[in-house]
Scaffold this active site. Structure first.
Site: not given
Ligand code: NAI
Length: 462
Positions: A441, A269
């Site tokens: 426990h 993001r």
């Molecule tokens: P992310 O940054 O966690 O993961 C994105 C992934 O896409 C990375 O592993 C990256 O290497 C890969 N990538 C990038 N370009 C690529 C390409 N051209 N081809 C293949 N792979 C590629 O981002 P995500 O999952 O979209 O999440 C966005 C934000 O939202 C993060 O900061 C996350 O922490 C937050 N979020 C947090 C959640 C939670 O705390 N449970 C739930 C959902 C989102």
């Protein structure tokens, strides 16, 4: 006299929490939100709706996987997708209305509409200009897609579209093995979708403790998710069946394609600041579209502050909440503070994955002498009783002082268990402090204590 002491722009976890705290501290506060409902991405199209789908599909998965083992016989429930979507919508509505109630209770004025900042101390919403001593930008983030990939939120979707698909697809390609990709990938895999995750790096969940990432991938693969790692997605084109994803394998530069009904782009993001008028104001920006702030969240313009996903640091709802509270306290003349060394991260899959503090990789890089206390859930009676004995708790402590430096959990309720360690770290506790604390426990928490014991003379049940 200004109309308000503080105007927060954006009513996500950063803005709404900050607005409530500022009002509690005696300020006259407004919060601008253009969406129909309060709560921002997290409540409307993020954390909360995804948790509803994760919960429902987890229960479905349990009926297939474990019910018979417990003597619960009979046909597994059929999925009524429309009803499941309605359940999700109810969960969201309950939460967003809750914030509306809290705004009223705390006398926070909701300025409905999209804000611009025409000049320092001014916020324009619609045709009206409101003045404030302080303005806090809390406008969050938006999906950052790949060049050449067009999102239509029908076939090629971000997390927003993935939450409201017309029906669970037969096949789905997830681009990016990060938090969104794995949570939403899990939801659809449990609903019977053939899910393939394509990830640029050689491991899933970048930045996560490598041992946890490896175990996590193995468990998800057992649940049916397929992984193509070390693959850079080049393009996504719509096809008759859905869409075709072209990618290049980094190891040999070979190109390949995948076809799927739905493609979920989950490649991270980026800060959402478009339309605020920051450029005209001359606000200094940081890397990757973030707003530059000082230690008190103030931007380069006096009286203009920024928090949450718009500034540096992990894009997490709870980090934004903490910054919202901290900035409110600073603006009230108190000592607001966020301890960035103790911000937990949680992935709400089954099993859950949670972490706080340093990873082993980071400690090695820092050249720090550390010890590892590890305990498998296999040795935890409660986890075994409920078929959740996969995974482990790993505590990293300073080799000399025994002070806890980080913790990594993959297993049942990891997202809740992690907080015991967060509190311990806030208090500068040693692993022995945790190990000497009586744990009831049979609970999953005992695995945390055992990992702490493993930092000393050894765990009992391993
Ligand atoms: P992310 O940054 O966690 O993961 C994105 C992934 O896409 C990375 O592993 C990256 O290497 C890969 N990538 C990038 N370009 C690529 C390409 N051209 N081809 C293949 N792979 C590629 O981002 P995500 O999952 O979209 O999440 C966005 C934000 O939202 C993060 O900061 C996350 O922490 C937050 N979020 C947090 C959640 C939670 O705390 N449970 C739930 C959902 C989102």
């Amino acid at each position: 006299m200004a109309d308000f002491d503080t105007i927060f722009i954006g009513a996500g976890p950063g803005g709404y929490v900050g607005a409530i705290r500022a009002a509690q501290l005696g300020q006259k506060v407004a919060c601008v939100e253009g969406r129909e409902t309060l709560g921002g991405t997290c409540l409307n199209v993020g954390c909360i709706p995804s948790k509803a789908l994760l919960h429902a599909t987890h229960l479905l998965h349990e009926t297939h996987e474990n019910f018979e083992k417990m003597g619960l016989m009979g046909a597994a429930p059929k999925v009524d997708w429309v009803k499941m979507q309605a359940y999700k919508a109810d969960v969201v509505a309950g939460n967003t209305k809750g914030i509306e109630f809290l705004f009223k209770k705390n006398k926070v004025t909701w300025l409905k509409g999209w804000a611009t900042i025409p000049a320092p101390g001014q916020v324009k919403v619609g045709d009206e200009i409101h003045t404030a001593r302080n303005i806090v930008i809390a406008t969050g983030s938006e999906p950052s897609t790949l060049p050449g990939v067009e999102i239509d939120e029908q076939t090629v979707v971000t997390s927003t579209g993935a939450l409201t698909l017309a029906q669970p697809p037969k096949s789905m390609v997830v681009i990016g093995a990060g938090v969104i990709g794995l949570e939403m990938g899990s939801v659809y895999a449990r609903l019977g979708t053939e899910v393939t995750v394509v990830e640029y790096l050689d491991a899933i969940t970048p930045g996560m403790d490598a041992e946890v990432a490896k175990t996590f991938q193995r468990i998800l693969a057992k649940q049916g998710l397929k992984f193509i790692l070390g693959a850079a997605v080049q393009s996504v084109t719509k096809s008759k069946k859905g869409a075709t994803v072209s990618y290049k394998l980094k190891k040999n530069d070979s190109e390949a394609t995948l076809e799927a009904e739905i493609v979920l782009v989950a490649t991270g993001r980026k800060p959402y600041t478009a339309g605020l008028g920051l450029e005209a104001l001359g606000v200094e920006m940081g890397p990757r579209g973030t707003i530059k702030t000082d230690a008190h969240f103030q931007t380069s313009i006096p009286g203009l502050y920024a928090i949450g996903d718009t500034i540096a640091g992990p894009m997490l709802a709870h980090k934004a909440e903490d910054e919202g509270m901290a900035v409110a306290e600073i603006l009230a003349g108190k000592h607001g503070h966020v301890n960035y060394g103790v911000i937990p991260g949680v992935i709400y899959t089954t099993p859950e994955v949670a972490n706080v503090g340093k990873t082993e990789e980071q400690l090695k890089e820092d050249g720090r002498a550390y010890k590892v206390g590890k305990f498998p859930f296999m040795g935890n009676a409660r986890a075994k009783a409920v078929f959740q004995a996969e995974g482990f708790v790993k505590i990293l402590a300073d080799a000399t002082t025994d002070r806890i430096l980080g913790a990594h959990i993959i297993g049942p309720a990891a997202g809740d268990l992690i907080h015991e360690i967060c509190v311990a770290m806030e208090f500068g506790a040693s692993a022995q402090d945790l190990a000497l604390t009586c744990h009831a426990h049979p609970t999953w928490s005992e695995a945390v204590r055992e990992a702490a014991l493993a930092c000393g003379d050894g765990a009992i049940h391993a």
